[in-house]
Design an enzyme around this catalytic site. Structure first.
Site, PDB file in Angstrom:
ATOM      1  N   SER A  80       2.038   4.928   1.638  1.00 31.98           N
ATOM      2  CA  SER A  80       2.053   5.655   2.895  1.00 31.98           C
ATOM      3  C   SER A  80       3.381   6.386   2.971  1.00 31.98           C
ATOM      4  CB  SER A  80       1.865   4.676   4.066  1.00 31.98           C
ATOM      5  OG  SER A  80       1.888   5.354   5.301  1.00 31.98           O
ATOM      6  N   SER A 108      10.063  -8.790  28.165  1.00 32.06           N
ATOM      7  CA  SER A 108      10.546  -7.422  28.239  1.00 32.06           C
ATOM      8  C   SER A 108      12.034  -7.437  27.864  1.00 32.06           C
ATOM      9  CB  SER A 108      10.316  -6.830  29.627  1.00 32.06           C
ATOM     10  OG  SER A 108      10.577  -5.444  29.618  1.00 32.06           O
ATOM     11  N   HIS A 126       0.872  -1.177   0.000  1.00 32.68           N
ATOM     12  CA  HIS A 126       0.000   0.000   0.000  1.00 32.68           C
ATOM     13  C   HIS A 126       0.906   1.222   0.000  1.00 32.68           C
ATOM     14  CE1 HIS A 126       1.024  -0.698   4.204  1.00 32.68           C
ATOM     15  NE2 HIS A 126       1.000   0.623   4.318  1.00 32.68           N
ATOM     16  N   HIS A 131       6.217 -13.383  30.944  1.00 31.71           N
ATOM     17  CA  HIS A 131       5.935 -12.307  30.002  1.00 31.71           C
ATOM     18  C   HIS A 131       7.262 -11.693  29.577  1.00 31.71           C
ATOM     19  CE1 HIS A 131       5.995 -10.407  33.994  1.00 31.71           C
ATOM     20  NE2 HIS A 131       6.476  -9.330  33.381  1.00 31.71           N
TER      21      HIS A 131
END
Length: 910
Positions: free
Chosen positions: A446, A588, A444, A586
């Site tokens: 942009s 980081s 696309h 998680h």
């Protein structure tokens, strides 16, 4: 996977010697001797300097491993100097004997005087890299064939007509380039180079290849562009390791169909040949480039081919600088923009005709999304209409200068999709040794920009689990057990190293060490259902058998928090001889530290900042022939000397500022003080303050005209320019207040450099524009922006000796140029002003005049002035658009600057 910028390791190491920052106290008297690198190619009398060192035999000479020497010397002196190398520099690993430092009247590089090498050079037992480019070699020196440890051999820009058979006996050769020579044939023994990985034979006279070339089993890249090849041997399909094959600009009428089946091939360049028919395997392959071939056309002695129905002729467009749009039809087209960007619209990319608009924007923090360890390599390209989805991906090529630091980094094209930024799969194509194309497929339109970032490894984690490893740091791994996620989620990692000496200097602790910094991110829910195992190498020099666990700290940072947390007591660290493993739920950022310090979090924040800081110097120079023209520039420390050598022929001024540290993308501004002010309106000027944004791989340079309200006929004006961090404050402080701020604790002041406007003699008046009597200019229009007399004066002041070339590109006749030269033969400034303003008066009221000026500047290699004119026009456009919006004459266009369109997000923190 994003493409990485790669090259022979030793060649990069030798190139790094151009601007070595490491020099001990004993070599300060010898600016060309730094650490283990001896650079004599930029100094006059390099051979005499080296002979003198060989006689003196300083201790530093015994440590030299990298030597650079210019071959623009007396041939006998050069031969005598080289004969000393085996005895005096026995540890030499890289030897660069290049010409090309001098240029002829047309600017072309001149070849050096080297025609042979002393036989004794074969005694350099450790030599692994030899560069003999830009010389006058007609045959390969015999000693080269006896250098059994040679890994990289560079022979470009010589006069070689053949290569010896014995070249195939070099057992360690991995890189060979013989571009821009006169090779007509290749020796069959070339196929015996079993370790060769990169071979560049472009720009020669080859018409055939030996079948033995198929024996290069380790070959990754083969460049045969710009030769006279009419056919290829079938043995090429045996190059099973080949990733890049460049064959453009030859006379090929056919190619082996099985090339499409090479398992690792990612790019096959067949542009500009004589291919009229191709097998479907190659026609359908996405990595094959075929532009410039008569595909589908009938040969002179053959009937028409059915391929014509498959590949219609594709129009080619070359846009000049006065055009900012072009049409695209369902037939497709190939477009080259005035700024150098290339686009390839395949047939069927759009179902209906569409008009494409483009702009090249100067980077600014609100538009350029950079991660903490990213570096910007290009300006910002905007393609409109935004968000239009094409039925086939559009090829996009952006030109950039490659960064010097390439290890464990890669180059990607970054674009905006909806309200987020992402990186496209990017391939690199070389245009010249220091200019590369970043090629991607744009789904696309942009904004697009080229970014250097740490190598990113990513994978899709299925519910069954998987393993993710770092390609740049094999010891870094993340192990996902079965059941860690219910739905597949994408995970990526980046790894950043920190030099041990920097950490030790920061902590004042010789034994301190850190592991690579691991940055992990993911899509989907923030936590995993089962713990994920992370493996990091132990800090450099530390092993699991000898470490003191009380000194080992695992640090954790979750953006946008301000501090790093020590989580050593919250996890179970499993240590092996070389690695540390721990489990998390998680992702980081994680960092292992080994230090005697107790409060490590604050130190880690400072160390992380040090990783991202660039050491720079600020310069302020005045043009020798016009002191009112001031050049301001912010330069990385390793580029200062080379830049000053180039500028001091035309400029003079004080020494550069003391070294300061800046982040990539950091804003700062220059303020003229003590009676000096900016002379003209500029889009980057706020109340006499010139705004800058520091990007380490861009020029960060601006030229401005200054003026003064003081009486220069009475005495010279001694002013100054000061540099401050941040944006220009809303209330610009008085000079006295600014002086007090420079003495504050958390000062934003960086440097102050003197500016002197010399005293005017009684007979002198203001020089710029003197004697000119012009009607008000009307160059441009309200929508595209005007150029005023002041703008043209600024342009005139920067042209210098380039003005005749600009005049001819503007359409001024050669006879008129000669008349101006004669009439104002004693005043170069008056020649330039008369030419430019006479042309402007003739163009007043005519459309396209401003675009013609920009195009003429670009064609005359004055891109710097053309960019300044574009910036002035952009300011005019913004004022015009703001005006019509205030009066309600036009709706807001989200594609226009200053509208209420969503702005790109701030630089990513993870």
């Amino acid at each position: 996977m994003a493409a990485t910028v790669e090259g022979p390791e030793l060649e990069a190491a030798a190139a790094a010697g151009d601007a070595s920052e490491d020099s001990d106290a004993g070599s300060r008297a010898l600016p060309f001797l730094g650490g283990n690198r001896l650079s004599l190619d930029l100094y006059p009398g390099g051979c005499q300097q080296l002979l003198h060192l060989c006689v003196q035999q300083p201790l530093q000479l015994l440590q030299v491993e990298f030597l650079r020497l210019s071959t623009h010397e007396d041939p006998q002196l050069l031969e005598a100097t080289l004969a000393q190398l085996p005895q005096s520099l026995s540890c030499l690993r890289s030897l660069v004997l290049k010409g090309g430092q001098r240029r002829d009247t047309l600017g072309a590089c001149l070849r050096g005087a080297l025609t042979n090498l002393p036989a004794g050079l074969s005694g350099l037992a450790h030599l692994a890299h030899l560069d003999l480019s830009f010389n006058s070699l007609e045959t390969l020196p015999a000693c080269v064939l006896q250098m059994r440890g040679l890994g990289a051999l560079l022979l470009s820009h010589n006069c070689l007509s053949e290569l010896p058979e014995a070249l195939g006996a070099l057992p360690a050769l991995t890189f060979l380039t013989v571009t821009h020579n006169r090779l007509q044939t290749l020796p069959p023994a070339l196929g015996a180079l079993s370790t060769l990985q990169r071979l560049d034979l472009s720009q020669n006279l080859l018409d055939t290849l030996p079948p033995e070339i198929g024996g290069l089993g380790s070959l990754l890249e083969l460049n045969l562009a710009s030769n006279r090849l009419q056919s290829l041997p079938a043995s090429l399909v045996g190059l099973r390791s080949l990733r890049l094959l460049v064959l453009h600009s030859n006379l090929l009428a056919s190619v082996p169909a099985d090339l499409a089946r090479l398992p690792l091939l990612t790019r096959l360049d067949l542009r500009d040949n004589q291919l009229r028919d191709l097998p479907p395997e190659l026609l359908d392959a996405p990595f094959v480039r075929l532009q410039g071939n008569p595909l589908g056309e009938a040969s002179p002695d053959a009937p028409s081919s059915p391929v014509a129905a498959l590949i219609p002729e594709m129009p080619r467009l070359f846009l000049t600088s006065d055009l900012d749009s072009f049409p695209v039809t369902p037939r497709g087209c190939s477009v080259t923009l005035a700024c150098g960007v290339r686009l390839q619209f395949p047939a069927g990319a759009t179902a209906t005709p569409i008009t494409i608009r483009y702009r090249l924007l100067l980077p600014e923090p609100g538009l350029v999304p950079l991660g903490p360890h990213d570096a910007l390599l290009s300006h910002v390209l905007e393609l409109q209409p935004h968000g239009v989805a094409f039925q086939q991906d559009v090829g996009l090529w952006l030109l950039f200068t490659p960064p010097r630091a390439r290890r464990c980094r890669e180059v990607v094209v970054r674009t905006r999709n909806d309200n987020s930024w992402g990186d496209l799969e990017t391939y690199l194509e070389e245009e010249a040794p220091q200019r590369l194309w970043a090629h991607c497929q744009a789904p696309h339109f942009s904004w697009f920009l080229v970014v250097s970032r740490p190598v990113s490894n990513a994978c899709l984690v299925p519910p069954e689990g998987t393993l993710l490893c770092s390609s740049g740091h094999p010891g870094v791994k993340v192990i996902f057990p079965p059941g860690a996620t219910e739905e597949p989620r994408r995970v990526s990692m980046q790894v950043v190293r920190m030099a041990g000496r920097e950490l030790q200097a920061l902590l004042g602790e010789p034994e301190a060490a850190v592991s690579p910094l691991l940055c992990l991110s993911q899509s989907g829910p923030p936590s995993f259902l089962r713990p994920v195992t992370v493996q990091l190498p132990l800090p450099s020099g530390i092993t699991g058998l000898s470490l003191d666990r009380s000194r080992l700290h695992l640090l954790y940072w979750a953006p946008p928090a301000a501090t790093w947390d020590d989580i050593t007591a919250q996890v179970v660290l499993e240590l092996t001889h070389l690695y540390a493993r721990f489990q998390v739920t998680h992702f980081s950022w994680y960092w292992l530290w080994y230090t005697t310090k107790n409060c490590v979090g604050g130190l880690a924040r400072k160390a992380w900042e040090r990783l991202r800081l660039h050491r720079v110097n600020l310069i302020a120079l005045q043009r020798r022939r016009d002191p009112e023209q001031v050049l301001l520039q912010c330069l990385p420390q390793n580029k200062v000397d080379a830049t000053l050598r180039r500028l001091l022929e035309r400029y003079r001024g004080p020494e550069p500022s003391d070294t300061v540290e800046m982040f990539e993308g950091e804003e700062f501004f220059a303020a003229f003080e003590r009676g000096i002010d900016v002379d003209a309106d500029r889009p980057d000027c706020v109340e006499g303050r010139i705004c800058f944004v520091f990007y380490s791989h861009l020029k960060n340079v601006k030229e401005v005209y200054v003026t003064t309200t003081l009486d220069r006929e009475a005495q010279a004006v001694r002013g100054q320019v000061s540099f401050y961090r941040g944006t220009v404050p809303v209330q610009v402080p008085e000079e006295a207040e600014a002086a007090r701020q420079r003495k504050g604790a958390d000062t934003l002041w960086m440097a102050t450099l003197p500016i002197k406007l010399p005293r005017l003699r009684g007979s002198e008046g203001p020089r710029r524009g003197a004697g000119l009597s012009l009607a008000p200019l009307n160059l441009g229009d309200a929508e595209t922006g005007f150029l005023t007399q002041s703008n043209l004066l600024s342009v005139a002041g920067r042209l210098g000796l380039d003005w005749p070339a600009v005049a001819l590109h503007l359409g001024v006749s050669y006879r008129e140029v000669q008349r101006i030269r004669h009439e104002f033969r004693d005043d170069l400034d008056e020649q330039i002003r008369h030419m430019l303003f006479s042309w402007a008066e003739r163009q007043a009221g005519q459309p396209g005049a401003v675009g013609l000026l920009v195009q003429a500047l670009e064609q005359s290699d004055r891109q710097d002035v053309a960019e300044e004119v574009r910036a002035v026009l952009e300011l005019g456009r913004r004022k015009y658009q703001d005006g019509i919006r205030r009066t309600g004459l036009a709706p807001k266009d989200p594609a226009l600057p200053g509208s209420s369109a969503p702005q790109p997000p701030e630089p990513a923190q993870a």
